[in-house]
Design a protein around this motif. Structure first.
Motif, PDB file in Angstrom:
ATOM      1  N   HIS A  18       0.840  -1.183   0.000  1.00  0.00           N
ATOM      2  CA  HIS A  18       0.000   0.000   0.000  1.00  0.00           C
ATOM      3  C   HIS A  18       0.880   1.240   0.000  1.00  0.00           C
ATOM      4  N   GLY A  19       0.262   2.372   0.093  1.00  0.00           N
ATOM      5  CA  GLY A  19       0.978   3.623  -0.086  1.00  0.00           C
ATOM      6  C   GLY A  19       0.573   4.268  -1.391  1.00  0.00           C
ATOM      7  N   PHE A  20      -0.728   4.099  -1.719  1.00  0.00           N
ATOM      8  CA  PHE A  20      -1.217   4.635  -2.993  1.00  0.00           C
ATOM      9  C   PHE A  20      -1.517   6.127  -2.896  1.00  0.00           C
ATOM     10  N   ASP A  21      -1.340   6.811  -4.027  1.00  0.00           N
ATOM     11  CA  ASP A  21      -1.733   8.221  -4.108  1.00  0.00           C
ATOM     12  C   ASP A  21      -3.170   8.360  -4.593  1.00  0.00           C
ATOM     13  N   GLU A  22      -3.609   7.328  -5.318  1.00  0.00           N
ATOM     14  CA  GLU A  22      -4.938   7.395  -5.924  1.00  0.00           C
ATOM     15  C   GLU A  22      -5.611   6.062  -5.765  1.00  0.00           C
ATOM     16  N   ILE A  23      -6.916   6.078  -5.584  1.00  0.00           N
ATOM     17  CA  ILE A  23      -7.639   4.808  -5.479  1.00  0.00           C
ATOM     18  C   ILE A  23      -9.069   4.988  -5.986  1.00  0.00           C
ATOM     19  N   HIS A  24      -9.603   3.930  -6.577  1.00  0.00           N
ATOM     20  CA  HIS A  24     -10.997   3.956  -7.041  1.00  0.00           C
ATOM     21  C   HIS A  24     -11.878   3.253  -6.027  1.00  0.00           C
ATOM     22  N   ILE A  25     -13.071   3.764  -5.868  1.00  0.00           N
ATOM     23  CA  ILE A  25     -14.058   3.054  -5.061  1.00  0.00           C
ATOM     24  C   ILE A  25     -15.165   2.599  -6.003  1.00  0.00           C
ATOM     25  N   LEU A  26     -15.236   1.294  -6.207  1.00  0.00           N
ATOM     26  CA  LEU A  26     -16.280   0.729  -7.067  1.00  0.00           C
ATOM     27  C   LEU A  26     -17.392   0.238  -6.158  1.00  0.00           C
ATOM     28  N   TRP A  27     -18.486   0.938  -6.197  1.00  0.00           N
ATOM     29  CA  TRP A  27     -19.574   0.705  -5.240  1.00  0.00           C
ATOM     30  C   TRP A  27     -20.754   0.099  -6.007  1.00  0.00           C
ATOM     31  N   ILE A  28     -21.123  -1.124  -5.671  1.00  0.00           N
ATOM     32  CA  ILE A  28     -22.264  -1.765  -6.332  1.00  0.00           C
ATOM     33  C   ILE A  28     -23.386  -1.939  -5.316  1.00  0.00           C
ATOM     34  N   SER A  29     -24.511  -1.291  -5.580  1.00  0.00           N
ATOM     35  CA  SER A  29     -25.649  -1.395  -4.648  1.00  0.00           C
ATOM     36  C   SER A  29     -26.735  -2.286  -5.226  1.00  0.00           C
ATOM     37  N   GLU A  30     -26.357  -3.095  -6.230  1.00  0.00           N
ATOM     38  CA  GLU A  30     -27.357  -3.932  -6.894  1.00  0.00           C
ATOM     39  C   GLU A  30     -27.590  -5.266  -6.196  1.00  0.00           C
ATOM     40  N   GLY A  31     -27.138  -5.381  -4.929  1.00  0.00           N
ATOM     41  CA  GLY A  31     -27.540  -6.551  -4.161  1.00  0.00           C
ATOM     42  C   GLY A  31     -29.025  -6.456  -3.822  1.00  0.00           C
ATOM     43  N   MET A  32     -29.506  -7.388  -2.993  1.00  0.00           N
ATOM     44  CA  MET A  32     -30.865  -7.274  -2.475  1.00  0.00           C
ATOM     45  C   MET A  32     -30.810  -6.091  -1.510  1.00  0.00           C
ATOM     46  N   SER A  33     -31.012  -4.910  -2.041  1.00  0.00           N
ATOM     47  CA  SER A  33     -30.774  -3.709  -1.242  1.00  0.00           C
ATOM     48  C   SER A  33     -31.848  -2.686  -1.493  1.00  0.00           C
ATOM     49  N   CYS A  34     -31.806  -1.619  -0.684  1.00  0.00           N
ATOM     50  CA  CYS A  34     -32.735  -0.512  -0.863  1.00  0.00           C
ATOM     51  C   CYS A  34     -31.971   0.772  -1.150  1.00  0.00           C
ATOM     52  N   ASP A  35     -30.635   0.672  -1.347  1.00  0.00           N
ATOM     53  CA  ASP A  35     -29.763   1.846  -1.508  1.00  0.00           C
ATOM     54  C   ASP A  35     -29.732   2.724  -0.253  1.00  0.00           C
ATOM     55  N   GLY A  36     -30.258   2.235   0.852  1.00  0.00           N
ATOM     56  CA  GLY A  36     -30.322   3.035   2.071  1.00  0.00           C
ATOM     57  C   GLY A  36     -28.956   3.314   2.679  1.00  0.00           C
ATOM     58  N   ASP A  37     -27.985   2.460   2.387  1.00  0.00           N
ATOM     59  CA  ASP A  37     -26.654   2.705   2.941  1.00  0.00           C
ATOM     60  C   ASP A  37     -25.951   3.820   2.175  1.00  0.00           C
ATOM     61  N   THR A  38     -26.127   3.832   0.852  1.00  0.00           N
ATOM     62  CA  THR A  38     -25.609   4.960   0.071  1.00  0.00           C
ATOM     63  C   THR A  38     -26.244   6.263   0.551  1.00  0.00           C
ATOM     64  N   VAL A  39     -27.560   6.219   0.714  1.00  0.00           N
ATOM     65  CA  VAL A  39     -28.268   7.433   1.136  1.00  0.00           C
ATOM     66  C   VAL A  39     -27.776   7.862   2.528  1.00  0.00           C
ATOM     67  N   ALA A  40     -27.597   6.882   3.421  1.00  0.00           N
ATOM     68  CA  ALA A  40     -27.134   7.201   4.769  1.00  0.00           C
ATOM     69  C   ALA A  40     -25.759   7.866   4.731  1.00  0.00           C
ATOM     70  N   VAL A  41     -24.908   7.396   3.829  1.00  0.00           N
ATOM     71  CA  VAL A  41     -23.557   7.943   3.765  1.00  0.00           C
ATOM     72  C   VAL A  41     -23.580   9.434   3.407  1.00  0.00           C
ATOM     73  N   THR A  42     -24.591   9.857   2.637  1.00  0.00           N
ATOM     74  CA  THR A  42     -24.675  11.292   2.332  1.00  0.00           C
ATOM     75  C   THR A  42     -25.073  12.119   3.555  1.00  0.00           C
ATOM     76  N   ALA A  43     -25.486  11.438   4.639  1.00  0.00           N
ATOM     77  CA  ALA A  43     -25.833  12.158   5.871  1.00  0.00           C
ATOM     78  C   ALA A  43     -24.617  12.351   6.767  1.00  0.00           C
ATOM     79  N   ALA A  44     -23.515  11.664   6.457  1.00  0.00           N
ATOM     80  CA  ALA A  44     -22.341  11.735   7.329  1.00  0.00           C
ATOM     81  C   ALA A  44     -21.718  13.120   7.273  1.00  0.00           C
ATOM     82  N   ALA A  45     -21.216  13.552   8.409  1.00  0.00           N
ATOM     83  CA  ALA A  45     -20.489  14.823   8.443  1.00  0.00           C
ATOM     84  C   ALA A  45     -19.102  14.623   9.034  1.00  0.00           C
ATOM     85  N   GLN A  46     -18.805  13.387   9.465  1.00  0.00           N
ATOM     86  CA  GLN A  46     -17.553  13.134  10.190  1.00  0.00           C
ATOM     87  C   GLN A  46     -16.829  11.915   9.639  1.00  0.00           C
ATOM     88  N   PRO A  47     -16.175  11.982   8.501  1.00  0.00           N
ATOM     89  CA  PRO A  47     -16.176  13.115   7.569  1.00  0.00           C
ATOM     90  C   PRO A  47     -17.327  13.015   6.580  1.00  0.00           C
TER      91      PRO A  47
END
Lengths: 598, 355
Positions: free
Chosen positions: B15-44
């Motif tokens: 490790h020691g990367f300068d750049e990294i991709h986050i590949l986020w797949i919400s197409e499981g048996m999901s409601c996208d509620g975790d993605t939505v919840a993450v937009t509520a975070a402030a820390q950070p």
């Protein structure tokens, strides 16, 4: 610019038709694919199929469970409007258990749901929809439009402070634009308001059949009110910003009203219960439905057909035709008569049995996990493919026509809705008026959304006053005890953020025998039904003109995306769009623009 | 962007990367509620991570359907396809939603994410996990569905769905040498997720050790304590004073709260910005962070079986202590007698230099 006036009748040029698909659609909730055929010579969409590729099976795994669990379970249907399901489930359970929430409990629920509208519409409009109208997107799709926007004065500058339309567009650039970032913050403040009333977002912790567990201290209402006052400037500015951008589109791109346009076929199931009237008895549903602070109704071609929730309920039909399910017509019906003695159709949600049958995707046959809800109009004998206009459009439309809502902050005039917001930090008291527009199209669905944020904020002021008055008078009961009957039925009607939401519940031997939630997206995102009638997304996109300046090689399909997103798709309730079986045509998927873009 | 040769299985990529991709797949048996919840975070906040405001993190390229600036379709899928071909490294794979059993679906699919470029047939979530997980520098499961199956894996469900560790094996190791990082919650508590993600990103930058996880692969500092241990209604419990219905501010254990046996920090932390929560604000804990959720906790509004024993035991002690505290409390509510307006000083002060 290559875009010409839309020719909705005979195409002038030799058609040059291509298949284009977008799967998955971004900046919505859930899995949605849009499959189209586009005639690039005449710049017209000729065919459209929409499909959802996710099935989880709530109505299957809820069978046999304790009915009191329904609100907790159904909340998980959706990660952005789950609380609407909890609320709707609680309404249905209240009916089944024969109970009534104490008035203060209703007020707390109304405040929670008002905050949900403010949160959800803000994040969706500014962080999801408006990316399609931001500078970065317009530069890639309609460079000449952006050039014009640079010199177009913004009429609402005195309110929002942005001098030109292009400046507004820049403010919506993702992650960098000023309004984009401010909206994320506002979506947090409004979620805090929600959490004060319903515990946590998006799956509430304090909402129960019979009421809430929220402690109704004066602090509760003060904490909510102070946050509401914090965002009022933003709400007033948002209305002006949206009006400026959408009016500019009409003016700069003549014919843009055709984008996402369909017949006015709207459904609204009503929201914000009036605690003085609601008793949750089916027999009185007509009255307490009309007492709601958003009026339920069905509008066809500008005419209000009904405002009666009993009529609305009895007209619901769930059709198949293009969905991966076996029909249930040979199963046992659960409810043959409603509590008033009216017959209940076999295709009604009370009688539905969900029989999933996964299969290959075939756009000529079955292509979606979404069913096709329709509303049966007894007068015309038609199964109407109602849409919700994303929710706010139908809510404002029915409320405006019905003329029933008359409060200090929101008034229906019969042709418009007047929304009064108190003085805020930098802006004076304002009355905003939403007037019934000429069209049911993408821009008007979007415009209604921002007005409904103002509507919810205005009603919240009234609910705060009601809540504080009750607490000051010493009436602090928020929950009513109940017993689960062995045999009962119930139905809940509520406006989810995106529109009509119904929950139909059947209890036998004290357990859930049948439970069918119908959120707005099955209505909006449904595939073709057994009569061949396309669902609203399909209908709105089919025959739609294209204004994007790009040719097929680097076509982004932004107009189509604007049309689809105007409905605020939320597919954990489900969709996919397709290409028909006609002649082929050169195949082309939507092009790639490199890998890494933050 | 750092490009690395595909590493041998079991051998960890530096490790020691300068750049990294986050590949986020919400197409499981999901409601996208975790993605939505993450937009509520402030820390950070998510925008502070994406725009590089947090010092010491690699540049993050977030590919998440809900927040994507793309119009969708192939433009959105491009980085996912590149990663599946091994042409995009390093990346963190985030899965949201439970993983269905696609072995039982005939010719169909329970959930898909894009289509196969040649056949046009839907590509299942499972295809993507099979192709991406072995190449991912780290794998993160967001929400109770992705971690342990969650509500969609309820008894009687038709899809046979499961959590990521059930699918990949609990001994799975990413190319970065990490086990699956589970952040449970229905939905995830916003700051819990962002805090975990930033720890993984600090680790990717080479400035932090791997995040400390427990045996259920949860971050220890977030899930090491129970709801009850952080609940401000626990005082009522100790005094044997229980709510009989939801109108009450007292301990809710007799009306459905599972807090004493659930690993979760929400009452302590609040839901967002310190606001909200569950039993601390009148919402029974239904154990939505737990592997046994939901079946082992239903019907939710009934008293947990263990609650009847412990609440019965605490009752006599609690009642006695409450009475004693009541007496002390009324003493504490009385001011000392030398606070008065009479023409004498009775505080005990002795002005010995005055006559």
């Amino acid at each position: 610019m290559t875009a010409t006036k839309p020719e909705r009748t005979a195409a002038k040029k030799q058609p040059q038709i291509m298949e284009m698909s977008w799967d998955p659609i971004t900046r919505i909730i859930g899995n949605l694919g849009i499959y189209t055929k586009i005639d690039f010579a005449n710049r017209l969409v000729t065919e459209c199929h929409s499909t959802s590729s996710l099935f989880r099976g709530y109505s299957v795994f809820m069978k046999g469970k304790d009915p009191r669990d329904a609100g907790f379970i159904t909340s998980r249907i959706c990660g952005i409007c789950g609380d609407n399901h909890t609320t709707c489930s609680v309404y249905a359970q209240n009916m089944a258990y024969g109970i009534k929430t104490p008035p203060l409990g209703e007020t707390i629920l109304n405040l929670g749901e008002a905050a949900e509208y403010m949160f959800d519409h803000t994040i969706f409009q500014d962080n999801l929809v408006f990316v399609d109208f931001c500078e970065a997107m317009v530069k890639e799709t309609n460079p000449s439009l952006l050039a014009r926007a640079e010199n177009a004065e913004a009429p609402g500058a005195a309110v929002h402070g942005y001098r030109t339309i292009a400046e507004i567009m820049r403010a919506y650039n993702p992650f960098e634009g000023e309004v984009y970032r401010e909206a994320l913050k506002v979506s947090r403040t409004t979620r805090e308001m929600f959490c004060l009333m319903e515990g946590r977002h998006v799956h509430p912790s304090t909402v129960y059949p019979g009421g809430v567990g929220t402690m109704p201290q004066p602090t509760l209402f003060t904490d909510y009110l102070s946050r509401l006052l914090d965002i009022l400037d933003f709400v007033k500015k948002a209305v002006a910003l949206n009006n400026d951008v959408f009016d500019f589109f009409y003016e700069a791109l003549p014919g843009y009203e055709e984008v996402g346009r369909r017949r006015v076929l709207l459904g609204c199931w009503g929201c914000f219960q009036n605690p003085e009237v609601v008793d949750y008895r089916y027999e009185n549903m007509t009255n307490w439905g009309r007492a709601m602070y958003v009026t339920p109704g069905i509008v066809v071609d500008g005419q209000l057909l009904t405002t009666d929730l009993v009529d609305i309920n009895l007209g619901i039909r769930i059709l198949l035709g293009s969905s991966y399910y076996k029909d249930w017509v040979n199963e046992e019906p659960f409810v043959t008569q409603d509590p008033l003695g009216n017959p209940v159709d076999m295709r009604h949600p009370w009688n539905q049995t969900t029989l999933p049958e996964p299969g290959k995707r075939d756009f000529g046959d079955r292509y979606s996990w979404v069913m096709s809800p329709r509303w049966f109009d007894r007068n015309s004998g038609q199964h109407l493919a109602l849409d919700t206009g994303g929710g706010p459009f139908a809510r404002l439309y029915t409320t405006a026509l019905a003329g029933l809502v008359d409060t200090p902050y929101v008034k229906s005039t019969g042709r418009s809705v007047q929304i009064s917001l108190p003085k805020s930090r930098t802006l004076p008291e304002m009355t905003l008026e939403w007037t019934i527009p000429q069209w049911s199209n993408a821009l008007e669905r979007n415009r209604a959304r921002v007005y409904f944020v103002a509507y919810a904020a205005a009603m919240a002021v009234q609910f705060i006053e009601e809540g504080l008055a009750r607490v000051r008078a010493g009436d602090t009961r928020v929950f009513t005890e109940f017993k689960v009957p062995d045999e009962a039925i119930g139905c809940g009607f509520h406006e989810a953020v995106r529109g009509v939401l119904s929950h139909h519940l059947v209890i036998r031997d004290g357990k859930i025998a049948n439970y069918h939630p119908y959120p707005p997206t099955p209505w909006n995102g449904s595939p073709r039904d057994s009569y061949g009638t396309p669902g609203p997304y399909e209908d709105a996109v089919q025959d739609m003109p294209i204004f994007e300046e790009n040719g097929p090689e680097n076509f982004k399909g932004v107009d189509i995306m604007r049309a689809v997103r105007s409905f605020d798709p939320c597919l954990p309730c489900g969709v996919h769009m397709y290409v028909g079986q006609g002649r082929t045509i050169e195949k082309l998927h939507s092009p790639m623009w490199g890998a890494g873009h933050a | 962007m750092t490009t690395a040769k595909s590493p041998q299985a079991g051998q960890s990529q530096p490790h020691g990367f300068d750049e990294i991709h986050i590949l986020w797949i919400s197409e499981g048996m999901s409601c996208d509620g975790d993605t939505v919840a993450v937009t509520a975070a402030a820390q950070p906040a998510i925008e502070d991570v994406v725009t590089g405001l947090v010092p010491g993190l690699p540049t993050v390229h977030l590919h998440n359907k809900v927040l994507s600036p793309t119009v969708g379709g192939e433009e959105f899928l491009a980085p996912f396809r590149a990663a599946a071909r091994g042409e995009l490294t390093p990346f963190i794979l985030v899965i949201e939603g439970s993983i269905p059993n696609e072995k039982i679906n005939g010719d169909g699919y329970w959930t898909s994410f894009g289509n196969h470029p040649n056949t046009g047939e839907p590509l299942t979530l499972n295809w993507w996990i099979d192709n991406l997980a072995p190449k991912a520098w780290a794998v993160v499961a967001a929400g109770t569905c992705a971690t342990y199956g969650g509500i969609h894996a309820m008894a009687g469900n038709p899809t046979g769905c499961m959590g990521l560790a059930d699918y990949l094996g609990s001994d799975f190791r990413s190319t970065g040498g990490l086990p699956i990082v589970n952040v449970p919650g229905c939905p995830v508590q916003p700051d819990n997720f962002m805090e975990t993600l930033t720890w993984v990103l600090y680790h990717a930058a080479g400035s932090a050790p791997p995040p400390p996880l427990d045996e259920m692969l949860r971050p220890q500092w977030l899930f090491g304590k129970t709801v009850h241990e952080g609940c401000d209604r626990a005082g009522y419990y100790e005094q044997g004073d229980f709510a009989k219905d939801y109108n009450s501010p007292k301990c809710q254990v007799k009306i459905g709260c599972w807090g004493p046996v659930v690993n979760c920090n929400v009452p302590k932390r609040g839901w967002m910005g310190g606001i909200g929560g569950c039993p601390n604000v009148g919402g029974i804990c239904i154990a939505c962070t737990m592997p046994g959720f939901p079946d082992k906790f239903m019907p939710f509004m009934d008293m947990p079986p263990g609650g009847s024993l412990s609440s019965a035991i605490v009752k006599p002690y609690g009642a006695f202590i409450r009475r004693m505290r009541g007496i002390t409390n009324s003493t504490a509510n009385t001011e000392p007698r030398w606070r008065h307006n009479r023409e004498e000083l009775t505080s005990g002060y002795n002005p010995r230099w005055r006559p």
